[in-house]
Design an enzyme around this catalytic site. Sequence first.
Site, short mmCIF file in Angstrom:
data_model
loop_
_atom_site.label_atom_id
_atom_site.label_comp_id
_atom_site.label_asym_id
_atom_site.label_seq_id
_atom_site.Cartn_x
_atom_site.Cartn_y
_atom_site.Cartn_z
CG ASP A 1 42.24 -21.64 35.54
OD1 ASP A 1 41.12 -21.08 35.62
OD2 ASP A 1 43.07 -21.35 34.66
CG ASP B 1 39.43 -16.17 35.93
OD1 ASP B 1 39.51 -17.37 36.21
OD2 ASP B 1 40.30 -15.58 35.24
#
Length: 448
Positions: free
Chosen positions: A124, A326
Amino acid sequence: MSFRALPLLLVFSSTFYTAATAVSSSTLLLARSRSATPNAGAPLSAWAASVAAQSAADTARVASMLTPAPAPAPVGKGKPAKPPKNKGNSPVPIAPGRKILSIPNYVARAGLGTPAQTLLVAIDPSNDAAWVPCSACAGCVSSPSFSPTQSSTYRTVPCGSPQCAQVPSPSCPAGVGSSCGFNLTYASSTFQAVLGQDSLALENNVVVSYTFGCLRVVTGNSVPPQGLIGFGRGPLSFLSQTKGTYGSVFSYCLPNYRSSNFSGTLKLGPVGQPKKIKTTPLLYNPHRPSLYYVNMVGIRVGSKVVPVPQSALAFNPVTGSGTIIDAGTMFTRLAAPVYAAVRDAFRSRVRTPVAAPLGGFDTCYNVSVSVPTVTFMFAGAVTVTLPEENVMIHSSSGGIACLAMAAAPSDGVNAALNVLASMQQQNQRVLFDVANGRVGFSRELCTA
Ligand SMILES: *[C@@H]1O[C@H](CO)[C@@H](O)[C@H](O)[C@H]1NC(C)=O
Ligand SMILES: *[C@@H]1O[C@H](CO)[C@@H](O)[C@H](O)[C@H]1NC(C)=O
Ligand SMILES: *[C@@H]1O[C@H](CO)[C@@H](O)[C@H](O)[C@H]1NC(C)=O
């Protein structure tokens, strides 16, 4: 955008929002959708429900991205006591977690402890801390978990240590020397964890004493079930903990979201990164130190730059507006005026009537259409042109396809944040070179 207004989804009524925000329950949602509408085009509605669940999970993630969080403690001057001597930089295979774990994140196999216990952890880039479910965790979904007692190298991190000062909301009721507890939130879930250290292996890359949270209590279910490693820029992230070895550089190539092979790669450190890569400056937001902000200056649909107010793209560290890269959000979210301009240009290029909205997307076609490319333009004359694969999401039966982007929530702190998401990064090498303050892109086919 109103997910609940979709005709196909009305069947979920009031439970839809909570179920859909938790991506791990999307399978449940699918099962229910099938039984509730046995003859009403099950494959399509199942697909729509799955996509809607994903899109709603993105909403929860994006909504939590800029919400105020406790300011992290200032980073101590020193590096971790002993940077691990590790010359290895073998590429780490990664795969979409969507099929394997029903999560939007891409996952890698991690070996934690001695002997190594294998977990499929989410990678992440918008979070810092790492955490894994530990044995006897209350509220963790049943899944492999990490057993500290089975590892000869596990240590708890004491209160008063520098790492304990870097976690969000540290909890040290028993004072210095006791084990460091902390709470954190992830999307719509909250956790309680104990800070520990153990050996972490990603493929052949071994970090001797990696600091991570051992989950004890989890509330909510928007959680990668086997844990997560934060690749953000803040303290305690993989980059910060391995700065001495990998020099705050990594890259990934995300394979197509439908693939289940671990054909993508995560590359750690400056060695083995593409030599020729177009880079744009990385921007730093002191209020959101984890996030990778870049300066997106425009978007083209086909060869035409769409008319977008510059204010809707501008980076503003105070409000958090601007553009981030992201990989835990699946579909790109653009600030409302930006999305509207892109959508309008896209529709006028396609010149085919749009079908009913589906799965949270408002630009869908039920006939085969030829679609224009979409190009993100960044400072430094860097452009990333998305092929059809990165622009359209197709139903599993192939009968319908939608523009795989949406508008950011219309109000609140996240309304002005553009999030360039994983679907739009498929089959690109994206280089995060924090050491040199740049982000690079280069087309690379990594879908087997
Ligand atoms: C962590 O969360 C638990 C449960 O909500 C709460 O009792 C505790 O006070 C929290 N600790 C901190 C340091 O916020
Ligand atoms: C990917 O998966 C397909 C189908 O299971 C398989 O045939 C192929 O060999 C796999 N490729 C790799 C690189 O593992
Ligand atoms: C396809 O979309 C058009 C435009 O909304 C609609 O009129 C038509 O009924 C749709 N066809 C099918 C088979 O859904």
